[in-house]
Scaffold this motif. Structure first.
Motif, mmCIF file in Angstrom:
data_model
loop_
_atom_site.group_PDB
_atom_site.id
_atom_site.type_symbol
_atom_site.label_atom_id
_atom_site.label_comp_id
_atom_site.label_asym_id
_atom_site.label_seq_id
_atom_site.Cartn_x
_atom_site.Cartn_y
_atom_site.Cartn_z
ATOM 1 N N LEU A 1 -2.641 -6.502 1.673
ATOM 2 C CA LEU A 1 -3.738 -6.833 0.776
ATOM 3 C C LEU A 1 -3.722 -8.301 0.350
ATOM 4 C CD1 LEU A 1 -6.015 -5.218 -0.185
ATOM 5 C CD2 LEU A 1 -4.701 -4.506 -2.174
ATOM 6 N N ASP A 2 -2.521 -8.843 0.137
ATOM 7 C CA ASP A 2 -2.578 -10.242 -0.266
ATOM 8 C C ASP A 2 -2.393 -11.174 0.918
ATOM 9 O OD1 ASP A 2 0.609 -10.033 -1.938
ATOM 10 O OD2 ASP A 2 0.172 -10.625 0.117
ATOM 11 N N MET B 1 -3.056 -15.282 1.083
ATOM 12 C CA MET B 1 -4.394 -15.359 1.672
ATOM 13 C C MET B 1 -4.376 -16.092 3.006
ATOM 14 S SD MET B 1 -6.548 -14.465 -1.032
ATOM 15 C CE MET B 1 -6.615 -14.567 -2.831
ATOM 16 N N SER B 2 -4.243 -15.405 4.065
ATOM 17 C CA SER B 2 -4.348 -16.072 5.361
ATOM 18 C C SER B 2 -4.838 -15.053 6.377
ATOM 19 C CB SER B 2 -2.990 -16.635 5.757
ATOM 20 O OG SER B 2 -2.121 -15.595 6.135
ATOM 21 N N GLY B 3 -4.592 -15.315 7.630
ATOM 22 C CA GLY B 3 -5.018 -14.377 8.659
ATOM 23 C C GLY B 3 -6.512 -14.446 8.886
ATOM 24 N N GLN B 4 -6.979 -13.689 9.889
ATOM 25 C CA GLN B 4 -8.411 -13.744 10.202
ATOM 26 C C GLN B 4 -9.224 -12.943 9.196
ATOM 27 O OE1 GLN B 4 -6.472 -11.543 12.018
ATOM 28 N NE2 GLN B 4 -7.736 -9.809 12.666
ATOM 29 N N ARG C 1 2.238 2.456 -0.013
ATOM 30 C CA ARG C 1 1.585 1.595 -1.000
ATOM 31 C C ARG C 1 2.067 0.156 -0.844
ATOM 32 N NH1 ARG C 1 2.047 4.467 -5.041
ATOM 33 N NH2 ARG C 1 4.071 3.791 -5.796
ATOM 34 N N VAL C 2 3.376 0.032 -0.639
ATOM 35 C CA VAL C 2 3.945 -1.303 -0.469
ATOM 36 C C VAL C 2 3.342 -1.999 0.752
ATOM 37 C CG1 VAL C 2 6.049 -2.550 0.130
ATOM 38 C CG2 VAL C 2 6.093 -0.798 -1.661
ATOM 39 N N ARG C 3 3.234 -1.257 1.840
ATOM 40 C CA ARG C 3 2.679 -1.853 3.075
ATOM 41 C C ARG C 3 1.231 -2.270 2.867
ATOM 42 N NH1 ARG C 3 3.739 2.535 7.493
ATOM 43 N NH2 ARG C 3 2.666 1.036 8.864
ATOM 44 N N ILE C 4 0.485 -1.412 2.176
ATOM 45 C CA ILE C 4 -0.916 -1.744 1.949
ATOM 46 C C ILE C 4 -1.040 -2.992 1.073
ATOM 47 C CG2 ILE C 4 -3.041 -0.979 0.818
ATOM 48 C CD1 ILE C 4 -2.427 1.839 1.705
ATOM 49 N N GLU C 5 -0.217 -3.019 0.037
ATOM 50 C CA GLU C 5 -0.326 -4.155 -0.872
ATOM 51 C C GLU C 5 0.146 -5.455 -0.242
ATOM 52 O OE1 GLU C 5 1.567 -2.499 -4.305
ATOM 53 O OE2 GLU C 5 -0.288 -1.524 -4.958
#
Lengths: 343, 343
Positions: A45-46, A1-4, A38-42
């Motif tokens: 995602l976190d 959980m980080s980023g803008q 899928r891997v890139r999205i996930e």
DNA sequence: CAAATTTCTTTACGCGCGTAAATTTCTGTC
DNA sequence: GACAGAAATTTACGCGCGTAAAGAAATTTG
């Protein structure tokens, strides 16, 4: 959980380096995109905990992922428990349960159905009030939303009914009581809210006749859903009126039995199957509290799990089939006799 | 209810002869349009029963009209009952309640909070699990959504806490028991899930000290939310171990007491304040079933209504104020002693 | 009755996402 | 290495409603 902060799918797609339509596909079915994507999205995602706006999502789906679960009375642990089971199964199937209780009121039940319609649910699991249900309102609802009834049946309404086999409940308790002692009287409400109660009385009469015993029905007065108090009050009244003389009592349901046991205790009567008892009491439902009554209650248990699983399974078949069943299904599950100390 | 199908506000506006923006205004606040227009809209309204698509509506509102209501365990009639009261009050205020139960699980509580966040509720009424709550998750949630805690407090989390004054509960029961007989032992779980339990033990110790009696705490083992069975099992164990010798017992809560009463019954012990009883039992909460135990349970009742009303009132003040309260409010309501037959 | 005020209509844009169509890029196969 | 098929991208539109702005109509005020 980080980023803008990510504001929408557009920004999230950009951040993950994937196009928005593909991301949208992913959220509708993660398996519909290539493994590497899928891997890139996930991963993204976190990093930026983003989730699609459910209002925007549901606006554009013809049918949402919501499943309505309606029970007549959430304060009754029996219904709370089965609602919980249904909830769990619905979540496992990847849908979102919406649990509503009708608080025993016709108006509230109608409100709940209306609320559900506005939620455009994929389907609904409905335990109707029974006698107090506004049948035409329920029927109208069922014509618009795939609905499976459970617990209490309303003839020809809904695509299916999944419940317990009241005859099996009563047959087992009556057989047990007759085999181990005096044939039982039947203790019930005169104007029960729930249609199962009528079936149980009829099953009692039939079972007694088959066994060659004279039936004896004790019907107590009382309206509403305060069954324990109705049972308690009714028991006192019946004793006072001399209409309760049997040493063997079969209650229509556990909540009435809880009231009956309380009244017996108040009168100093000893309930149980042990030597020196004044009377035996058995009942139906295996209410969550029935093992903590004094004495613990001999009763017939619902196959909670089977009913819940079958109801959910039937509903999803209905939803996937996309059309009404050609003939209305009715599935009944037998009881399991639970022997405790009261009989 | 007649006429053709209305698909959206555009069509409904046309059918009623009013412009769509005005109709939109009407639905956001019926009093914001002229009387004559309101009449025309409402006439059309029951001719073509139309209602706005809630997904489209909520997509465009920053904060929805949803109010989350979260309780630790919906199968517990105590929580079901208070949830019902809150629900009613929320509806009366023109909002939509969303009731969620955490089933006693940390994970489920977190899921519920996450579900609520995606619903963008105007506010949330939360009865946290207590010891099992993921404090940091709850705190994060409360930073984003106006939240009022009730029933069980978590220090400094949420904008306010509305609950019952545990000290008042215990003071009244202890005082009553001491005045009318032997000073009570205190019966509790060693590792209670709910923070109120700890406060009650401390209040018991203080009250006994004030009264000049030696305290005696009986802590029974057991995890989870099956309090009745924990109480029953624990009672048998305590008797067997010889640690339960008092003739006067004060239970931490009614559900434990229900188990204790069951165990006493099983052991043939007579509970009550009447002559010839073996012991007296009192408790706290006035659980919906506590008047049907054998004997009926002397207990201290929550002021359900006051707690529910105050929690809802506080939340709406918060929502209307539009900003966090400058100092966190904590309001506690005293108990009402309910004398029944057990003590 | 004219002016001031309120209310309504018209027009237009945006919310966040589903989804279809056409195009491009990637994958695995011979 | 060429090629078919699968998967991703680009582009574009629509869902139903909130809401802002500007002007027209209705109402109230003096």
């Amino acid at each position: 959980m980080s980023g803008q902060k990510i504001r929408n799918m557009e920004e999230f797609a950009a951040a993950s380096g994937i196009s928005r339509p593909t991301v949208s596909k992913y959220f509708n079915d993660p398996d519909s995109v290539r493994d590497s994507t899928r891997v890139r999205i996930e991963a993204a995602l976190d990093q930026y905990d983003y989730r699609p706006n459910i209002y925007a999502v549901n606006q554009n789906r013809r049918l949402t992922k919501n499943i309505g679960i309606v029970v007549p009375f959430l304060s009754d642990p029996f219904f709370a428990e089965i609602a919980r089971k249904l909830e769990t199964l619905v979540i496992e199937a990847g849908f979102r349960p919406v649990v509503l209780g009708s608080h025993g009121g016709t108006e509230q039940e109608n409100d709940n159905l209306e609320t559900l319609r506005s939620l455009k649910p994929a389907g609904v699991l409905l335990a109707p009030l029974g006698r107090a249900s506004d049948k035409s309102a329920v029927e109208t609802f069922c014509r618009h939303v795939p609905t499976v009834l459970f617990d209490s049946n309303i003839e020809d309404i809904g695509e299916a009914f999944i419940g317990s086999d009241n005859i099996s409940f009563v047959d087992q308790t009556v057989e047990y009581l007759c085999r181990t002692g005096e044939p039982p009287s039947f203790f019930e409400m005169r104007t029960p809210a729930n249609p199962n109660a009528n079936k149980r009385r009829l099953a009692y009469l039939a079972a007694m006749e088959r066994a060659g015993h004279a039936p004896d029905v004790i019907s107590v007065e009382g309206e509403g859903w305060g069954f324990e108090e109705i049972g308690r009050r009714g028991t006192h009244d019946a004793f006072d009126a001399g209409s309760l003389t049997s040493r063997s009592i079969l209650c229509s349901n556990d909540r009435l039995a809880i009231g009956l046991l309380a009244a017996c205790y108040e009168r100093g009567l000893k309930v149980g199957r042990a030597e020196g008892s004044d009377l035996r009491v058995a009942s139906h439902d295996d209410h969550p509290f029935s093992r903590f009554t004094c004495p613990s209650l001999t009763t017939a248990a619902h196959d909670y799990d089977a009913v819940a699983e079958q109801a959910v399974k039937t509903l999803f078949e209905l939803i996937e089939g996309g059309r009404p069943l050609n003939d209305r299904k009715e599935l009944l599950y037998p009881a399991r006799l639970v022997l405790r100390d009261s009989a």
